[in-house]
Design a protein around this motif. Sequence first.
Motif, short mmCIF file in Angstrom:
data_model
loop_
_atom_site.label_atom_id
_atom_site.label_comp_id
_atom_site.label_asym_id
_atom_site.label_seq_id
_atom_site.Cartn_x
_atom_site.Cartn_y
_atom_site.Cartn_z
N HIS A 26 0.88 -1.19 0.04
CA HIS A 26 0.15 0.07 -0.17
C HIS A 26 0.77 1.23 0.23
N TYR A 27 2.06 1.37 1.00
CA TYR A 27 2.64 2.70 0.96
C TYR A 27 3.65 2.85 -0.11
N SER A 28 3.97 1.37 -0.56
CA SER A 28 4.93 1.62 -1.80
C SER A 28 4.53 2.30 -2.92
N ILE A 53 2.81 18.56 14.69
CA ILE A 53 3.10 17.77 16.28
C ILE A 53 4.57 17.39 15.87
N LYS A 54 4.96 16.62 14.92
CA LYS A 54 6.26 15.90 14.86
C LYS A 54 7.43 17.03 14.83
N SER A 55 7.29 18.20 14.15
CA SER A 55 8.18 19.27 14.45
C SER A 55 8.43 19.58 15.90
N LEU A 71 12.49 4.77 12.54
CA LEU A 71 11.88 3.55 12.18
C LEU A 71 10.42 3.89 11.30
N ALA A 72 10.46 3.18 10.06
CA ALA A 72 9.40 3.46 9.28
C ALA A 72 9.32 4.96 8.72
N CYS A 73 10.40 5.14 8.44
CA CYS A 73 10.47 6.68 7.98
C CYS A 73 9.90 7.07 6.76
N GLY A 74 9.36 6.05 5.86
CA GLY A 74 8.27 6.56 4.91
C GLY A 74 9.16 7.33 3.74
N LYS A 75 8.53 8.33 3.05
CA LYS A 75 9.12 9.06 2.23
C LYS A 75 10.25 10.13 2.41
N VAL A 93 14.73 3.50 8.03
CA VAL A 93 14.30 2.00 7.65
C VAL A 93 12.85 1.95 7.28
N ASP A 94 12.42 1.27 6.19
CA ASP A 94 11.03 1.32 5.97
C ASP A 94 11.11 0.09 5.24
N ILE A 95 9.53 -0.39 5.40
CA ILE A 95 9.33 -1.82 4.57
C ILE A 95 8.82 -1.68 3.13
N ALA A 96 8.47 -0.25 2.79
CA ALA A 96 8.03 -0.19 1.79
C ALA A 96 9.10 0.33 0.55
N GLY A 129 13.58 -2.44 5.01
CA GLY A 129 13.39 -3.76 5.88
C GLY A 129 11.98 -3.62 6.75
N ASP A 130 11.86 -4.64 7.39
CA ASP A 130 10.67 -4.78 8.18
C ASP A 130 11.17 -4.71 9.75
N CYS A 131 10.98 -3.59 10.23
CA CYS A 131 11.35 -2.99 11.52
C CYS A 131 10.84 -3.77 12.68
N TYR A 132 9.78 -4.62 12.35
CA TYR A 132 9.07 -5.52 13.34
C TYR A 132 9.40 -7.04 13.08
N GLU A 133 10.40 -7.32 12.35
CA GLU A 133 10.69 -8.53 12.08
C GLU A 133 12.34 -8.91 12.01
N CYS A 151 9.61 6.83 15.66
CA CYS A 151 8.72 5.92 14.78
C CYS A 151 7.24 6.72 14.74
N GLN A 152 7.16 7.44 13.68
CA GLN A 152 6.13 8.31 13.54
C GLN A 152 4.84 7.89 12.85
N PHE A 153 3.87 7.71 13.42
CA PHE A 153 2.46 7.12 12.69
C PHE A 153 2.74 5.70 12.30
N1 SAM Z 1 6.95 7.88 9.64
C1 SAM Z 1 6.53 8.55 8.38
C2 SAM Z 1 5.99 9.98 8.66
O1 SAM Z 1 5.51 10.03 9.64
O2 SAM Z 1 5.87 10.63 7.41
C3 SAM Z 1 5.74 7.58 7.54
C4 SAM Z 1 4.59 7.38 8.30
S1 SAM Z 1 3.21 6.08 7.18
C5 SAM Z 1 1.62 6.60 8.07
C6 SAM Z 1 3.58 4.67 7.99
C7 SAM Z 1 4.94 3.97 7.64
O3 SAM Z 1 5.26 2.79 8.27
C8 SAM Z 1 4.93 3.55 5.90
O4 SAM Z 1 5.83 4.20 5.31
C9 SAM Z 1 5.08 2.22 5.97
O5 SAM Z 1 5.64 1.51 4.89
C10 SAM Z 1 5.60 2.07 7.15
N2 SAM Z 1 5.74 0.55 7.95
C11 SAM Z 1 4.48 -0.10 8.25
N3 SAM Z 1 5.00 -1.22 8.71
C12 SAM Z 1 6.27 -1.39 8.81
C13 SAM Z 1 7.32 -2.51 9.06
N4 SAM Z 1 6.96 -3.62 9.66
N5 SAM Z 1 8.58 -2.00 9.02
C14 SAM Z 1 8.86 -0.68 8.51
N6 SAM Z 1 8.15 0.04 8.10
C15 SAM Z 1 6.90 -0.06 8.32
#
Ligand code: SAM
Length: 310
Positions: A26-28, A53-55, A71-75, A93-96, A129-133, A151-153
């Motif tokens: 989905h995120y990819s 909020i994040k700032s 963790l899960a840094c997104g774009k 690190v992000d899974i997407a 990578g998968d941060c939770y695995e 680890c935001q959102f």
């Molecule tokens: N942290 C970023 C931000 O605040 O803009 C992105 C938030 S977005 C709502 C959620 C992110 O979590 C997505 O980029 C998604 O790919 C990532 N994500 C979800 N499951 C994950 C996992 N198991 N390992 C790493 N990233 C993951």
Amino acid sequence: KHNPEGDAQFLEDESTKIFARKVADHYSARTNQTLEERENSPIIHLKKLNNWIKSVLIQLYARRGDAVLDLACGKGGDLIKWDKAKIGYYVGVDIAEGSIEDCRTRYNGDADHHQRRKRFTFPARLICGDCYEARLDEVLADDAPFDICSCQFAMHYSWSTEARARRALANVSALLRPGGTFIGTMPDANVIVRKLREAGGLVFGNSVYWIRFDEEFLEKKFKSSSPFGIKYKFHLEDAVDCPEWIVPFHVFKSLAEEYDLELVFVKNSHEFVHEYMKKPEYVELMRRLGALGDGNQDQSKMTTCNSVSR
Ligand code: SAM
């Protein structure tokens, strides 16, 4: 510091992996928006508020020269915020795969509509990578320890099983230096459960979002005592459409304690806005981000929860 050797093997079953893949795909698939598309987004006010909020969180906790693990840094939407805090090193690190590619583009300053600016001053490493695995302590052995882990959102994506929730916290704990800070944001489970009860069915929402629980999951999970794997489908216009999991905060807090993370601060986003809008510098930041004002009511009803542990 928690001893990772003491953890049971964090095994996963196939369905857990399928859900993690659904989230990643989905995120990819989400492409970068132009500035115009972003400004016309039906949730622009919510996006700006979340950025504010994040700032504020980053300004409160980051120090010049800090090593940061995102963790899960997104774009890489937070790269600029970390740059303003003058951090010394960044690992994202992000899974997407698609998001990490966008993050790399943004970091390199290539053809990025959001980034008509100088290059970032800090060196960065970006990993898919998968941060939770994954055992991130092994992957990032040469980069650790970190002063801050953020680890935001996204922490709630770890809550599909106890094993993944534990892996997430084990990674944070193993990679933070003693006295380092974890900053996270996730949906407020209390609000979700309250709204579900008020709705009297399995779905609730408004013009910008809906949340739908599965009959089977609801039956199984609210009757069983397990606080993990309570899945719902989250749809947010122009942003999200994938499975997510309820995180009961009291369970998160006590599990975090098992990994030597002590809660120092937790606030619902409404309380957070209320508290930090008393400070002129953050009011000014809200104005600069264009987030002053209520937006429409449907966007301001979206609620998240901020937690900070150290
Ligand atoms: N942290 C970023 C931000 O605040 O803009 C992105 C938030 S977005 C709502 C959620 C992110 O979590 C997505 O980029 C998604 O790919 C990532 N994500 C979800 N499951 C994950 C996992 N198991 N390992 C790493 N990233 C993951």
